[in-house]
Design an enzyme around this catalytic site. Structure first.
Site, PDB file in Angstrom:
ATOM      1  N   LYS A  94       0.812  -1.220   0.000  1.00 23.32           N
ATOM      2  CA  LYS A  94       0.000   0.000   0.000  1.00 23.32           C
ATOM      3  C   LYS A  94       0.842   1.264   0.000  1.00 23.32           C
ATOM      4  O   LYS A  94       0.365   2.326  -0.379  1.00 23.32           O
ATOM      5  CB  LYS A  94      -0.915   0.027   1.242  1.00 23.32           C
ATOM      6  CG  LYS A  94      -2.142  -0.846   1.100  1.00 23.32           C
ATOM      7  CD  LYS A  94      -3.121  -0.600   2.231  1.00 23.32           C
ATOM      8  CE  LYS A  94      -4.332  -1.503   2.103  1.00 23.32           C
ATOM      9  NZ  LYS A  94      -5.165  -1.533   3.301  1.00 23.32           N
TER      10      LYS A  94
ATOM     11  N   LYS B  78      -4.194  -8.303  -7.054  1.00 25.08           N
ATOM     12  CA  LYS B  78      -5.442  -8.689  -6.397  1.00 25.08           C
ATOM     13  C   LYS B  78      -6.580  -7.774  -6.837  1.00 25.08           C
ATOM     14  O   LYS B  78      -6.356  -6.579  -7.059  1.00 25.08           O
ATOM     15  CB  LYS B  78      -5.217  -8.537  -4.889  1.00 25.08           C
ATOM     16  CG  LYS B  78      -6.264  -9.137  -4.008  1.00 25.08           C
ATOM     17  CD  LYS B  78      -6.038  -8.749  -2.554  1.00 25.08           C
ATOM     18  CE  LYS B  78      -6.309  -7.282  -2.301  1.00 25.08           C
ATOM     19  NZ  LYS B  78      -6.512  -6.875  -0.930  1.00 25.08           N
TER      20      LYS B  78
ATOM     21  N   LYS C 221     -11.248  -3.005  -4.285  1.00 25.57           N
ATOM     22  CA  LYS C 221     -12.231  -1.942  -4.442  1.00 25.57           C
ATOM     23  C   LYS C 221     -11.570  -0.571  -4.520  1.00 25.57           C
ATOM     24  O   LYS C 221     -12.208   0.406  -4.871  1.00 25.57           O
ATOM     25  CB  LYS C 221     -13.270  -2.010  -3.319  1.00 25.57           C
ATOM     26  CG  LYS C 221     -12.723  -1.997  -1.917  1.00 25.57           C
ATOM     27  CD  LYS C 221     -13.796  -2.347  -0.878  1.00 25.57           C
ATOM     28  CE  LYS C 221     -13.169  -2.585   0.484  1.00 25.57           C
ATOM     29  NZ  LYS C 221     -13.653  -3.703   1.216  1.00 25.57           N
TER      30      LYS C 221
HETATM   31  P1  TYM Z   1     -10.965  -5.958   3.576  1.00 22.73           P
HETATM   32  O1  TYM Z   1     -12.038  -4.988   3.916  1.00 22.73           O
HETATM   33  O2  TYM Z   1      -9.856  -5.485   2.713  1.00 22.73           O
HETATM   34  O3  TYM Z   1     -11.579  -7.241   2.909  1.00 22.73           O
HETATM   35  C1  TYM Z   1     -12.631  -7.980   3.513  1.00 22.73           C
HETATM   36  C2  TYM Z   1     -12.437  -9.455   3.240  1.00 22.73           C
HETATM   37  O4  TYM Z   1     -12.427  -9.691   1.824  1.00 22.73           O
HETATM   38  C3  TYM Z   1     -11.263 -10.436   1.469  1.00 22.73           C
HETATM   39  N1  TYM Z   1     -10.837 -10.014   0.126  1.00 22.73           N
HETATM   40  C4  TYM Z   1     -10.623 -10.850  -0.885  1.00 22.73           C
HETATM   41  N2  TYM Z   1     -10.741 -12.193  -1.002  1.00 22.73           N
HETATM   42  C5  TYM Z   1     -10.445 -12.758  -2.193  1.00 22.73           C
HETATM   43  N3  TYM Z   1     -10.051 -12.036  -3.270  1.00 22.73           N
HETATM   44  C6  TYM Z   1      -9.924 -10.700  -3.210  1.00 22.73           C
HETATM   45  N4  TYM Z   1      -9.545 -10.000  -4.278  1.00 22.73           N
HETATM   46  C7  TYM Z   1     -10.216 -10.053  -1.979  1.00 22.73           C
HETATM   47  N5  TYM Z   1     -10.211  -8.750  -1.589  1.00 22.73           N
HETATM   48  C8  TYM Z   1     -10.581  -8.764  -0.291  1.00 22.73           C
HETATM   49  C9  TYM Z   1     -10.244 -10.053   2.514  1.00 22.73           C
HETATM   50  O5  TYM Z   1      -9.215 -11.018   2.612  1.00 22.73           O
HETATM   51  C10 TYM Z   1     -11.091  -9.978   3.765  1.00 22.73           C
HETATM   52  O6  TYM Z   1     -11.253 -11.254   4.338  1.00 22.73           O
HETATM   53  N6  TYM Z   1      -8.040  -6.082   7.676  1.00 22.73           N
HETATM   54  C11 TYM Z   1      -9.238  -6.612   7.068  1.00 22.73           C
HETATM   55  C12 TYM Z   1     -10.475  -6.385   7.894  1.00 22.73           C
HETATM   56  C13 TYM Z   1     -10.382  -6.803   9.330  1.00 22.73           C
HETATM   57  C14 TYM Z   1     -10.470  -8.121   9.821  1.00 22.73           C
HETATM   58  C15 TYM Z   1     -10.367  -8.003  11.243  1.00 22.73           C
HETATM   59  C16 TYM Z   1     -10.640  -9.362   9.220  1.00 22.73           C
HETATM   60  C17 TYM Z   1     -10.217  -5.971  10.393  1.00 22.73           C
HETATM   61  N7  TYM Z   1     -10.227  -6.685  11.546  1.00 22.73           N
HETATM   62  C18 TYM Z   1     -10.410  -9.131  12.055  1.00 22.73           C
HETATM   63  C19 TYM Z   1     -10.671 -10.478  10.050  1.00 22.73           C
HETATM   64  C20 TYM Z   1     -10.564 -10.360  11.442  1.00 22.73           C
HETATM   65  C21 TYM Z   1      -9.469  -5.947   5.719  1.00 22.73           C
HETATM   66  O7  TYM Z   1      -8.973  -4.889   5.462  1.00 22.73           O
HETATM   67  O8  TYM Z   1     -10.351  -6.610   4.901  1.00 22.73           O
END
Ligand code: TYM
Length: 334
Positions: free
Chosen positions: A116, A199, A202
């Site tokens: 990032k 990847k 969004k």
């Molecule tokens: P975030 O908001 O980026 O994404 C949410 C979930 O979607 C999955 N994901 C994907 N899976 C497959 N292919 C993709 N291209 C893809 N893009 C996103 C992410 O792996 C995620 O599971 N840090 C985390 C949020 C978070 C969290 C937590 C998760 C905060 N606290 C505690 C689990 C437990 C995040 O930014 O996800």
């Protein structure tokens, strides 16, 4: 009883990557494990690690709750809860405590932070973005979480959570459960439709690179038609040598889990990319259209969304405060 926790940022609109890698798993876990306790968090404190428009952040928090409801997460049924991270202060408080059990060396190794911030001068980077995995560790550890269903990109953060928890347990006593990350068999990393080495995200600038859950059928068609493919014109699953078509096959499986990869390859054997793309676009567009109808009805009901937030807060605050009190006592905080 197994405890399951996961989260999603309300920093943008959810994509089919979020859906296939994470949210779909959540609904399946809710249905398949009635004895588990599940918590799904809209992690708005994580979202502010990148500058957000305040009104939009609030709207997107409710949007995300409506998407979870539309997908089938049902807080009224009992075993699953939806919570908004900022409504339970223990998340931030435990994150501060855990900061003192995490090293700069560990945070420097986080590949997501490196990706990032690539090319930017360290002096101008925000501390919150750097520290973000520690807040994630706090989210998970507050609830005695056993399983964290996520996409592949979060696994490193869960490994860090395990290290922090073990370190703390070893210093004091076994206060934290050591969580395990769980990814789906295929589709744990859905790739960018214009560049399958990246990847799907969004936050990408190129809107052709991702499909949003809210995309109408014309957009889905256009984006799948324009998705890059490999040079062989054969529907073959081989991520190392044919990453683009393999990604499209993962998307197909994400929307039709009944078909194995072998069955998909067999069905399209000799038909080339054209037919496959056309069918994939129809499959995705139809599924999303149904979801969008459900989404709109939940999104319009602001009173109900408010109730989900309040109930999630009440349920989680109790659990989280208990854990935080134990931790504070162990380290001598009154
Ligand atoms: P975030 O908001 O980026 O994404 C949410 C979930 O979607 C999955 N994901 C994907 N899976 C497959 N292919 C993709 N291209 C893809 N893009 C996103 C992410 O792996 C995620 O599971 N840090 C985390 C949020 C978070 C969290 C937590 C998760 C905060 N606290 C505690 C689990 C437990 C995040 O930014 O996800």
């Amino acid at each position: 009883m197994t405890r399951i926790f996961s989260g999603i940022q309300p920093s943008g609109k959810p994509t089919i990557g979020n859906y296939i890698g994470a949210m779909k798993q959540w609904v399946e876990l809710q249905e398949d494990s009635p004895d588990s306790q599940l918590i799904f968090s809209i992690v708005n404190l994580h979202a502010i690690t990148v500058r957000q428009d305040p009104d939009q952040l609030q709207e997107r928090t409710f949007d995300m709750i409506a998407w979870l409801l539309a997908l089938g997460i049902d807080p009224d049924q009992g075993n699953a809860k939806i919570m908004v991270q900022s409504t339970v202060p223990a998340h931030s408080e435990l994150a501060w405590i855990l900061d003192n059990y995490t090293t700069i060396g560990e945070l420097n190794r986080m590949t997501q932070f490196k990706d990032k911030t690539a090319g930017q001068k360290p002096e101008g980077l925000l501390v919150g973005l750097y520290n973000y995995p520690v807040l994630m560790a706090a989210d998970i550890l507050l609830y005695n979480t056993d399983i964290v269903p996520v996409g592949d990109d979060q696994i490193q953060h869960i490994e860090l959570t395990r290290d922090i928890a073990s370190r703390f347990n070893n210093l004091y006593k076994e206060v934290f459960v050591i969580p395990k990350g769980q990814i789906v068999q295929t589709g744990s990393r859905i790739m960018n439709l214009q560049d399958p080495s990246k990847k799907m995200s969004k936050s990408s600038d190129n809107h052709l690179s991702y499909i949003l859950l809210e995309d109408p059928p014309e957009q889905v068609n256009k984006k799948i038609k324009k998705a890059v493919t490999d040079q062989y014109n054969q529907v073959v699953y081989h991520p190392a040598t044919q990453p683009a078509i393999s990604n499209l096959i993962n998307i197909y499986r994400g929307f039709n889990g009944d078909l194995s990869i072998e069955a998909i390859q067999k069905r399209y054997s000799g038909l080339g990319y054209g037919q496959f793309k056309q069918d994939l676009a129809e499959l995705v567009a139809d599924t999303l259209a149904d979801l969008q109808t459900r989404y709109r009805s939940f999104r319009e009901d602001q009173a109900m969304l408010g109730r989900v937030v309040a109930e999630g807060k009440e349920h989680c605050q109790q659990l989280a405060d208990q854990k935080l009190d134990q931790v504070k006592q162990l380290i001598g905080l009154i």
